[in-house]
Every structure is written in C-alpha cells, then in structure tokens.
Design a protein around this motif. Structure first.
Motif, PDB file in Angstrom:
ATOM      1  N   VAL A 190      -1.053   2.331   7.742  1.00  0.00           N
ATOM      2  CA  VAL A 190      -1.751   3.640   6.711  1.00  0.00           C
ATOM      3  C   VAL A 190      -3.114   2.686   6.873  1.00  0.00           C
ATOM      4  N   GLY A 191      -4.147   3.886   7.480  1.00  0.00           N
ATOM      5  CA  GLY A 191      -5.808   3.045   6.539  1.00  0.00           C
ATOM      6  C   GLY A 191      -6.048   3.979   5.643  1.00  0.00           C
ATOM      7  N   CYS A 192      -6.725   3.292   4.194  1.00  0.00           N
ATOM      8  CA  CYS A 192      -6.743   4.441   3.280  1.00  0.00           C
ATOM      9  C   CYS A 192      -8.051   3.874   2.649  1.00  0.00           C
ATOM     10  N   ILE A 193      -8.643   5.171   2.292  1.00  0.00           N
ATOM     11  CA  ILE A 193      -9.541   5.617   2.035  1.00  0.00           C
ATOM     12  C   ILE A 193      -9.724   6.182   0.504  1.00  0.00           C
ATOM     13  N   ALA A 194     -10.658   5.917  -0.099  1.00  0.00           N
ATOM     14  CA  ALA A 194     -10.946   6.876  -1.624  1.00  0.00           C
ATOM     15  C   ALA A 194     -12.419   6.996  -2.050  1.00  0.00           C
ATOM     16  N   CYS A 195     -12.019   8.282  -2.133  1.00  0.00           N
ATOM     17  CA  CYS A 195     -13.715   8.998  -2.081  1.00  0.00           C
ATOM     18  C   CYS A 195     -14.026   9.482  -3.993  1.00  0.00           C
ATOM     19  N   GLU A 243       4.262  11.746  15.814  1.00  0.00           N
ATOM     20  CA  GLU A 243       4.164  11.546  17.255  1.00  0.00           C
ATOM     21  C   GLU A 243       3.065  10.152  16.687  1.00  0.00           C
ATOM     22  N   CYS A 244       2.800  10.436  16.143  1.00  0.00           N
ATOM     23  CA  CYS A 244       1.539   9.495  15.772  1.00  0.00           C
ATOM     24  C   CYS A 244       2.280   7.502  15.542  1.00  0.00           C
ATOM     25  N   HIS A 245       1.105   7.020  16.214  1.00  0.00           N
ATOM     26  CA  HIS A 245       1.486   5.292  15.260  1.00  0.00           C
ATOM     27  C   HIS A 245       1.080   4.577  14.730  1.00  0.00           C
ATOM     28  N   GLY A 246       0.126   5.576  13.601  1.00  0.00           N
ATOM     29  CA  GLY A 246      -1.088   5.272  12.974  1.00  0.00           C
ATOM     30  C   GLY A 246      -1.372   6.463  12.162  1.00  0.00           C
ATOM     31  N   ILE A 247      -2.084   6.348  11.111  1.00  0.00           N
ATOM     32  CA  ILE A 247      -2.411   7.079   9.758  1.00  0.00           C
ATOM     33  C   ILE A 247      -3.398   6.421   9.324  1.00  0.00           C
ATOM     34  N   ILE A 248      -4.672   7.871   8.996  1.00  0.00           N
ATOM     35  CA  ILE A 248      -5.661   7.224   8.726  1.00  0.00           C
ATOM     36  C   ILE A 248      -5.343   8.825   6.935  1.00  0.00           C
ATOM     37  N   ILE A 249      -6.000   8.066   5.806  1.00  0.00           N
ATOM     38  CA  ILE A 249      -5.658   8.718   4.956  1.00  0.00           C
ATOM     39  C   ILE A 249      -6.750   8.340   4.142  1.00  0.00           C
ATOM     40  N   SER A 250      -7.781   9.756   3.678  1.00  0.00           N
ATOM     41  CA  SER A 250      -9.219   9.722   3.440  1.00  0.00           C
ATOM     42  C   SER A 250      -8.468  11.064   1.712  1.00  0.00           C
ATOM     43  N   CYS A 274       5.374   2.439   5.332  1.00  0.00           N
ATOM     44  CA  CYS A 274       4.090   2.407   5.684  1.00  0.00           C
ATOM     45  C   CYS A 274       3.968   1.232   5.205  1.00  0.00           C
ATOM     46  N   TRP A 275       2.871   0.393   6.172  1.00  0.00           N
ATOM     47  CA  TRP A 275       2.027  -1.202   5.725  1.00  0.00           C
ATOM     48  C   TRP A 275       0.718  -0.348   5.805  1.00  0.00           C
ATOM     49  N   PRO A 276       0.166  -0.207   4.226  1.00  0.00           N
ATOM     50  CA  PRO A 276      -1.169  -0.166   3.946  1.00  0.00           C
ATOM     51  C   PRO A 276      -1.859  -1.367   4.535  1.00  0.00           C
ATOM     52  N   THR A 277      -3.140  -0.846   5.638  1.00  0.00           N
ATOM     53  CA  THR A 277      -3.799  -1.658   5.936  1.00  0.00           C
ATOM     54  C   THR A 277      -4.586  -3.120   5.282  1.00  0.00           C
ATOM     55  N   PRO A 278      -4.829  -4.469   5.433  1.00  0.00           N
ATOM     56  CA  PRO A 278      -5.003  -5.403   4.028  1.00  0.00           C
ATOM     57  C   PRO A 278      -6.537  -4.632   3.100  1.00  0.00           C
ATOM     58  N   LEU A 302      -7.275   4.976  -4.682  1.00  0.00           N
ATOM     59  CA  LEU A 302      -6.627   3.971  -3.671  1.00  0.00           C
ATOM     60  C   LEU A 302      -5.562   2.978  -3.551  1.00  0.00           C
ATOM     61  N   ALA A 303      -5.564   3.015  -5.421  1.00  0.00           N
ATOM     62  CA  ALA A 303      -4.323   1.888  -5.980  1.00  0.00           C
ATOM     63  C   ALA A 303      -2.492   3.486  -5.544  1.00  0.00           C
ATOM     64  N   ALA A 304      -3.598   4.766  -5.619  1.00  0.00           N
ATOM     65  CA  ALA A 304      -2.122   6.055  -5.409  1.00  0.00           C
ATOM     66  C   ALA A 304      -1.814   6.085  -4.206  1.00  0.00           C
ATOM     67  N   LEU A 305      -3.094   5.495  -3.165  1.00  0.00           N
ATOM     68  CA  LEU A 305      -2.560   6.098  -2.118  1.00  0.00           C
ATOM     69  C   LEU A 305      -1.902   5.760  -1.434  1.00  0.00           C
ATOM     70  N   ARG A 306      -1.624   3.965  -1.539  1.00  0.00           N
ATOM     71  CA  ARG A 306      -1.219   2.567  -1.281  1.00  0.00           C
ATOM     72  C   ARG A 306      -0.255   2.902  -1.505  1.00  0.00           C
ATOM     73  N   THR A 307       0.519   2.988  -2.911  1.00  0.00           N
ATOM     74  CA  THR A 307       2.119   3.100  -3.059  1.00  0.00           C
ATOM     75  C   THR A 307       2.716   4.827  -2.438  1.00  0.00           C
ATOM     76  N   ILE A 308       1.609   5.299  -2.147  1.00  0.00           N
ATOM     77  CA  ILE A 308       2.743   7.078  -1.528  1.00  0.00           C
ATOM     78  C   ILE A 308       3.054   6.042  -0.152  1.00  0.00           C
ATOM     79  N   ALA A 309       1.634   5.285   0.295  1.00  0.00           N
ATOM     80  CA  ALA A 309       1.977   4.970   1.154  1.00  0.00           C
ATOM     81  C   ALA A 309       3.591   4.253   1.849  1.00  0.00           C
ATOM     82  N   HIS A 310       3.378   2.409   0.477  1.00  0.00           N
ATOM     83  CA  HIS A 310       4.719   1.929   0.436  1.00  0.00           C
ATOM     84  C   HIS A 310       6.081   2.768   0.277  1.00  0.00           C
ATOM     85  N   SER A 311       6.312   3.741  -0.675  1.00  0.00           N
ATOM     86  CA  SER A 311       7.347   4.622  -0.200  1.00  0.00           C
ATOM     87  C   SER A 311       7.627   5.797   0.474  1.00  0.00           C
ATOM     88  N   LEU A 312       6.226   6.259   1.509  1.00  0.00           N
ATOM     89  CA  LEU A 312       7.273   6.328   2.766  1.00  0.00           C
ATOM     90  C   LEU A 312       7.218   5.237   3.893  1.00  0.00           C
TER      91      LEU A 312
END
Length: 204
Positions: free
Chosen positions: A113-118, A71-78, A141-145, A129-139
């Motif tokens: 996809v917005g990515c947040i790393a703590c 259903e979603c149009h955008g995602i934020i992953i933290s 998705c478009w990681p935010t700038p 953060l790099a891992a999150l962006r790699t997974i987003a690309h694999s799915l």
C-alpha cells in the motif's frame, strides 16, 4: 500473469473533482502504469458510499469497491487531512474491507500500500500519513517505505492537474513505483519458493 499486468487500485480524493489528493493519486497511479501495471481509480463521487455496517446489503458502488479490493495486487491511498487525520470519506471506504475478513486472502493480507497525505500544513500531513499507515497495518498490508507528504498551503498543481513542484512529483512517482516493485518482488518470491519445494520433492 501477475508479473506482467498486476492491478493497482487507487482510492482517494474528495467529493470535489480535481482536489489535491485526487491529483496526487493520479500521478502515483500513472507512475505505476509506466512500470507496467493496470490501474483503477476510485475517487470522489465513486466513494460516496453508505456508512459501512457489517452484514448490510451492499450498494452497486460498494460491490464495485469490494470487487476491486479482491482483484487488486497493490493499492495507493490518497487522503486529505481533516482535523488531524484522514477524511471520513476515505475511512468509510476502507471500512468496507471488513467484508473480506473470511476470504481466502483475509482483509488485504500481504498487499503493498502506497500512502499519500495532503494538508495545508506539516503537522496535519504527518499525522494523516501515520493514520494511513496504521490502518494499512490493521488490514494486514505492507506500507511502502516512502509515504508522500504534500503541504498544499502552496500551489503544487496547475489547472490541468500537473504537479509543478519537482520534489513533490518525485515523491508521488516513487510511491507508485514502490508499490509495483513490491508486487513483483513478492510474486517472484512466491514462485521461487514454489519451484524450490517441487525441486526438493523430486530429489532422489
């Protein structure tokens, strides 16, 4: 319409309520809400899913996650940084997106996809953060700038979950705003292309 109330899904946190990654995610989702989005937060115990296995019968929690993905149009992953990468909890939740491979919108194709790393240090947070962006690309998705990087070795949140560091708060809010901005730009582009094709067809 999508331009008015797009759904932004938030995935993150740890099984412990009130973790830094969950608090960060809440702030980003609130920024998306302030820009007119509907939001859905799945965190903590809601992500304690069986280990993903292709073809298995889905639990009620997994079915809810898959419905939210669709259903979603955008995602934020933290995600917290565990030993230099994302946590197993978050990775397992994202692995369930494999069930979308035969959908009309395969995987999460075209979703911002917005990515947040703590993490308790800059090296681990950068790698995560790099891992999150790699997974987003694999799915697909478009990681935010901007991806938010939180060094939690210092106190960033108060007891109520408010971010006490102005620079960190701006990062988190910008991530949420960029997700909803991308959704709307994408929607306008598709509508514009559709209108152009109709106008072209009716030209004498």
């Amino acid at each position: 319409m999508i331009q008015d109330k797009p759904l932004v899904l938030g995935i993150g946190g740890t099984p412990r309520r009130g973790s830094s990654s969950e608090r960060a995610l809440v702030i980003s989702l609130k920024a998306a809400e302030d820009e007119g989005a509907r939001t859905l937060l799945l965190s903590g115990a809601e992500l304690l899913l069986p280990m993903y296995m292709p073809g298995q019968q889905q639990s009620d929690q997994a079915s809810r996650l898959l419905a939210a993905f669709r259903e979603c149009h955008g995602i934020i992953i933290s995600s917290p940084a565990y030993h230099g990468s994302i946590s197993g909890l978050i990775k397992n939740a994202l692995d369930y997106a494999e069930e979308l491979r035969t959908d009309t919108r395969a995987y999460l194709d075209g979703i911002p996809v917005g990515c947040i790393a703590c993490a308790g240090g800059w090296q681990a947070v950068g790698q995560t953060l790099a891992a999150l962006r790699t997974i987003a690309h694999s799915l697909r998705c478009w990681p935010t700038p901007l991806g938010a990087m939180l060094n939690t070795s210092g106190a960033l949140f108060d007891a109520e979950g408010n971010c006490t560091d102005a620079a960190t708060r701006r990062q988190l809010e910008t991530v949420g705003q960029q997700v909803i901005d991308f959704v709307r730009m994408q929607s306008r582009g598709r509508l514009g292309a559709h209108s152009l094709s109709i106008n072209t067809m009716v030209q004498p």
